[in-house]
Scaffold this motif. Structure first.
Motif, PDB file in Angstrom:
ATOM      1  N   ALA A 119      -9.912 -33.888  19.004  1.00 19.60           N
ATOM      2  CA  ALA A 119      -9.339 -33.653  20.332  1.00 19.60           C
ATOM      3  C   ALA A 119      -9.458 -34.955  21.113  1.00 19.60           C
ATOM      4  CB  ALA A 119     -10.053 -32.525  21.054  1.00 19.60           C
ATOM      5  N   GLU A 120      -8.508 -35.155  22.013  1.00 26.00           N
ATOM      6  CA  GLU A 120      -8.519 -36.327  22.891  1.00 26.00           C
ATOM      7  C   GLU A 120      -8.340 -35.846  24.316  1.00 26.00           C
ATOM      8  OE1 GLU A 120      -5.284 -38.916  21.903  1.00 26.00           O
ATOM      9  OE2 GLU A 120      -5.866 -39.032  19.795  1.00 26.00           O
ATOM     10  N   CYS A 121      -8.977 -36.541  25.237  1.00 23.15           N
ATOM     11  CA  CYS A 121      -8.701 -36.255  26.643  1.00 23.15           C
ATOM     12  C   CYS A 121      -9.144 -37.425  27.508  1.00 23.15           C
ATOM     13  CB  CYS A 121      -9.318 -34.942  27.102  1.00 23.15           C
ATOM     14  SG  CYS A 121     -11.088 -34.906  27.264  1.00 23.15           S
ATOM     15  N   ASP A 122      -8.599 -37.448  28.693  1.00 27.61           N
ATOM     16  CA  ASP A 122      -9.004 -38.428  29.690  1.00 27.61           C
ATOM     17  C   ASP A 122     -10.442 -38.065  30.087  1.00 27.61           C
ATOM     18  OD1 ASP A 122      -9.474 -39.677  32.275  1.00 27.61           O
ATOM     19  OD2 ASP A 122      -7.302 -39.978  32.419  1.00 27.61           O
ATOM     20  N   PRO A 123     -11.376 -39.005  30.024  1.00 23.59           N
ATOM     21  CA  PRO A 123     -12.766 -38.677  30.341  1.00 23.59           C
ATOM     22  C   PRO A 123     -12.969 -38.205  31.782  1.00 23.59           C
ATOM     23  CG  PRO A 123     -12.531 -41.026  29.876  1.00 23.59           C
ATOM     24  CD  PRO A 123     -11.219 -40.390  29.588  1.00 23.59           C
ATOM     25  N   ARG A 124     -11.995 -38.453  32.660  1.00 23.79           N
ATOM     26  CA  ARG A 124     -12.101 -37.933  34.029  1.00 23.79           C
ATOM     27  C   ARG A 124     -11.868 -36.431  34.077  1.00 23.79           C
ATOM     28  NH1 ARG A 124      -7.816 -41.923  36.691  1.00 23.79           N
ATOM     29  NH2 ARG A 124      -6.777 -41.186  34.797  1.00 23.79           N
ATOM     30  N   ASN A 125     -11.315 -35.878  33.009  1.00 25.17           N
ATOM     31  CA  ASN A 125     -11.058 -34.438  32.936  1.00 25.17           C
ATOM     32  C   ASN A 125     -12.360 -33.749  32.511  1.00 25.17           C
ATOM     33  OD1 ASN A 125     -10.176 -31.854  32.497  1.00 25.17           O
ATOM     34  ND2 ASN A 125      -8.363 -32.449  31.343  1.00 25.17           N
ATOM     35  N   THR A 126     -13.262 -33.640  33.455  1.00 25.49           N
ATOM     36  CA  THR A 126     -14.605 -33.150  33.149  1.00 25.49           C
ATOM     37  C   THR A 126     -14.604 -31.689  32.697  1.00 25.49           C
ATOM     38  OG1 THR A 126     -14.974 -32.690  35.497  1.00 25.49           O
ATOM     39  CG2 THR A 126     -15.749 -34.822  34.653  1.00 25.49           C
ATOM     40  N   SER A 127     -13.655 -30.899  33.154  1.00 26.66           N
ATOM     41  CA  SER A 127     -13.585 -29.493  32.706  1.00 26.66           C
ATOM     42  C   SER A 127     -13.253 -29.427  31.220  1.00 26.66           C
ATOM     43  CB  SER A 127     -12.550 -28.714  33.514  1.00 26.66           C
ATOM     44  OG  SER A 127     -12.961 -28.602  34.850  1.00 26.66           O
ATOM     45  N   SER A 128     -12.283 -30.217  30.776  1.00 29.68           N
ATOM     46  CA  SER A 128     -11.919 -30.197  29.355  1.00 29.68           C
ATOM     47  C   SER A 128     -13.003 -30.805  28.484  1.00 29.68           C
ATOM     48  CB  SER A 128     -10.591 -30.909  29.123  1.00 29.68           C
ATOM     49  OG  SER A 128      -9.525 -30.130  29.612  1.00 29.68           O
ATOM     50  N   PHE A 137     -17.643 -29.551  19.847  1.00 27.56           N
ATOM     51  CA  PHE A 137     -17.099 -30.885  19.584  1.00 27.56           C
ATOM     52  C   PHE A 137     -18.091 -31.929  20.099  1.00 27.56           C
ATOM     53  CE2 PHE A 137     -13.319 -28.420  19.159  1.00 27.56           C
ATOM     54  CZ  PHE A 137     -12.408 -29.179  18.441  1.00 27.56           C
ATOM     55  N   ARG A 138     -18.102 -33.071  19.432  1.00 28.64           N
ATOM     56  CA  ARG A 138     -18.939 -34.177  19.910  1.00 28.64           C
ATOM     57  C   ARG A 138     -18.057 -35.378  20.200  1.00 28.64           C
ATOM     58  NH1 ARG A 138     -20.374 -38.362  16.790  1.00 28.64           N
ATOM     59  NH2 ARG A 138     -19.694 -38.311  14.636  1.00 28.64           N
ATOM     60  N   LEU A 139     -18.439 -36.090  21.219  1.00 29.57           N
ATOM     61  CA  LEU A 139     -17.740 -37.314  21.605  1.00 29.57           C
ATOM     62  C   LEU A 139     -18.032 -38.380  20.560  1.00 29.57           C
ATOM     63  CD1 LEU A 139     -16.126 -38.925  23.769  1.00 29.57           C
ATOM     64  CD2 LEU A 139     -18.340 -39.488  24.795  1.00 29.57           C
ATOM     65  N   THR A 140     -16.982 -38.971  19.995  1.00 30.33           N
ATOM     66  CA  THR A 140     -17.175 -40.014  18.983  1.00 30.33           C
ATOM     67  C   THR A 140     -16.986 -41.410  19.557  1.00 30.33           C
ATOM     68  OG1 THR A 140     -14.873 -39.852  18.239  1.00 30.33           O
ATOM     69  CG2 THR A 140     -16.526 -38.510  17.080  1.00 30.33           C
ATOM     70  N   ARG A 141     -16.117 -41.538  20.568  1.00 30.68           N
ATOM     71  CA  ARG A 141     -15.912 -42.838  21.205  1.00 30.68           C
ATOM     72  C   ARG A 141     -15.027 -42.662  22.429  1.00 30.68           C
ATOM     73  NH1 ARG A 141     -11.888 -42.549  17.537  1.00 30.68           N
ATOM     74  NH2 ARG A 141      -9.921 -43.619  17.928  1.00 30.68           N
ATOM     75  N   THR A 142     -15.033 -43.679  23.270  1.00 28.46           N
ATOM     76  CA  THR A 142     -14.131 -43.745  24.414  1.00 28.46           C
ATOM     77  C   THR A 142     -13.479 -45.120  24.388  1.00 28.46           C
ATOM     78  OG1 THR A 142     -15.531 -42.261  25.719  1.00 28.46           O
ATOM     79  CG2 THR A 142     -13.944 -43.602  26.931  1.00 28.46           C
ATOM     80  N   GLU A 143     -12.164 -45.123  24.524  1.00 31.32           N
ATOM     81  CA  GLU A 143     -11.431 -46.388  24.582  1.00 31.32           C
ATOM     82  C   GLU A 143     -10.933 -46.589  26.005  1.00 31.32           C
ATOM     83  OE1 GLU A 143      -8.555 -46.981  21.497  1.00 31.32           O
ATOM     84  OE2 GLU A 143      -9.952 -46.298  19.943  1.00 31.32           O
ATOM     85  N   ILE A 152       2.684 -44.933  35.151  1.00 32.29           N
ATOM     86  CA  ILE A 152       2.012 -44.849  36.444  1.00 32.29           C
ATOM     87  C   ILE A 152       0.676 -45.583  36.432  1.00 32.29           C
ATOM     88  CG2 ILE A 152       0.969 -43.260  38.109  1.00 32.29           C
ATOM     89  CD1 ILE A 152       3.107 -41.202  37.190  1.00 32.29           C
ATOM     90  N   GLU A 153      -0.076 -45.381  35.342  1.00 33.82           N
ATOM     91  CA  GLU A 153      -1.380 -46.015  35.233  1.00 33.82           C
ATOM     92  C   GLU A 153      -1.805 -46.054  33.770  1.00 33.82           C
ATOM     93  OE1 GLU A 153      -4.914 -43.881  36.599  1.00 33.82           O
ATOM     94  OE2 GLU A 153      -3.770 -42.025  36.548  1.00 33.82           O
ATOM     95  N   MET A 154      -2.705 -46.962  33.472  1.00 31.03           N
ATOM     96  CA  MET A 154      -3.338 -47.012  32.163  1.00 31.03           C
ATOM     97  C   MET A 154      -4.643 -46.234  32.275  1.00 31.03           C
ATOM     98  SD  MET A 154      -1.285 -48.522  30.147  1.00 31.03           S
ATOM     99  CE  MET A 154      -2.314 -48.776  28.692  1.00 31.03           C
ATOM    100  N   CYS A 155      -4.857 -45.348  31.312  1.00 26.61           N
ATOM    101  CA  CYS A 155      -6.018 -44.456  31.355  1.00 26.61           C
ATOM    102  C   CYS A 155      -6.911 -44.668  30.137  1.00 26.61           C
ATOM    103  CB  CYS A 155      -5.545 -43.007  31.355  1.00 26.61           C
ATOM    104  SG  CYS A 155      -4.481 -42.582  32.729  1.00 26.61           S
ATOM    105  N   ASP A 156      -8.165 -44.267  30.296  1.00 26.99           N
ATOM    106  CA  ASP A 156      -9.109 -44.249  29.189  1.00 26.99           C
ATOM    107  C   ASP A 156      -8.864 -42.985  28.354  1.00 26.99           C
ATOM    108  OD1 ASP A 156     -10.139 -46.428  30.524  1.00 26.99           O
ATOM    109  OD2 ASP A 156     -11.985 -45.409  31.157  1.00 26.99           O
ATOM    110  N   THR A 157      -9.334 -43.002  27.121  1.00 29.91           N
ATOM    111  CA  THR A 157      -9.249 -41.828  26.257  1.00 29.91           C
ATOM    112  C   THR A 157     -10.607 -41.570  25.626  1.00 29.91           C
ATOM    113  OG1 THR A 157      -6.955 -42.362  25.703  1.00 29.91           O
ATOM    114  CG2 THR A 157      -8.068 -40.752  24.297  1.00 29.91           C
ATOM    115  N   ALA A 158     -11.059 -40.323  25.723  1.00 29.89           N
ATOM    116  CA  ALA A 158     -12.273 -39.881  25.050  1.00 29.89           C
ATOM    117  C   ALA A 158     -11.852 -39.144  23.781  1.00 29.89           C
ATOM    118  CB  ALA A 158     -13.087 -38.961  25.961  1.00 29.89           C
ATOM    119  N   TYR A 159     -12.477 -39.493  22.654  1.00 38.25           N
ATOM    120  CA  TYR A 159     -12.149 -38.905  21.356  1.00 38.25           C
ATOM    121  C   TYR A 159     -13.303 -38.016  20.904  1.00 38.25           C
ATOM    122  CZ  TYR A 159      -8.454 -42.366  21.274  1.00 38.25           C
ATOM    123  OH  TYR A 159      -7.355 -43.113  21.579  1.00 38.25           O
ATOM    124  N   PHE A 160     -12.936 -36.818  20.461  1.00 36.54           N
ATOM    125  CA  PHE A 160     -13.913 -35.814  20.063  1.00 36.54           C
ATOM    126  C   PHE A 160     -13.617 -35.341  18.641  1.00 36.54           C
ATOM    127  CE2 PHE A 160     -13.784 -35.644  24.607  1.00 36.54           C
ATOM    128  CZ  PHE A 160     -15.068 -35.349  25.021  1.00 36.54           C
TER     129      PHE A 160
END
Length: 166
Positions: A119-128, A137-143, A152-160
């Protein structure tokens, strides 16, 4: 179809167009999705047509139906990646967790060759991110700054990832 305590997880149908468009055209719902809110229902129509086209080798996705109303979708949309989206009126009521908790064993059963789900999500999406952790799921990395959100903007991605239990 899968029945949970409160939901019917079912295949998409043409009558889901309007409720899905309510979700996909809502800026809050789409804030951390893969693109900004849809302005034109034709984009939702294209998505729905894709969603209704079977791809049994790569997908296991369902509409979240609450008392006859489409309130979102969840499942494995591109093997092995899972995802979910729920109409904001139904946020923080446990529907995404309920759906994914029921779907995960179904996915493992249907795809015995899979060792992990991702799963991937924007790390600002704290609910997800909290929901993914709750599902195991465990967080494997954040880019950093690796995702272009609609120009509109460049965002970070959290990988699970979630490993199959043996």
């Amino acid at each position: 179809m899968i029945r949970t305590e409160r939901l019917l997880l079912r295949n998409a149908r043409p009558s889901d167009l309007r409720p899905l468009h309510e979700i996909f055209s809502d800026p809050a719902a789409m804030r951390y999705w893969d693109r900004p809110a849809y302005k034109d229902i034709s984009l939702t129509q294209k998505f729905l047509e894709w969603f209704m086209t079977p791809d049994p080798e790569n997908r296991e996705e369902y509409i979240l139906d609450l008392d006859g109303t489409c309130i979102g979708k969840a499942g494995m949309w591109a093997k092995p990646e899972v995802g979910f989206i729920v109409h904001p009126n139904y946020w923080r009521l446990g529907f995404a967790f309920e759906a994914m908790q029921a779907l995960t064993p179904r996915i493992w059963d249907r795809f015995p060759d899979l060792d992990i789900l991702t799963a991937e999500c924007d790390p600002r999406n704290t609910s997800s991110t909290a929901l993914l952790h709750k599902l195991g799921f465990r967080l494997t990395r954040t880019e950093k700054q690796n995702f272009d959100y609609g120009g509109i903007e460049m965002c970070d991605t959290a990988y699970f990832e979630l490993k199959r239990e043996t």
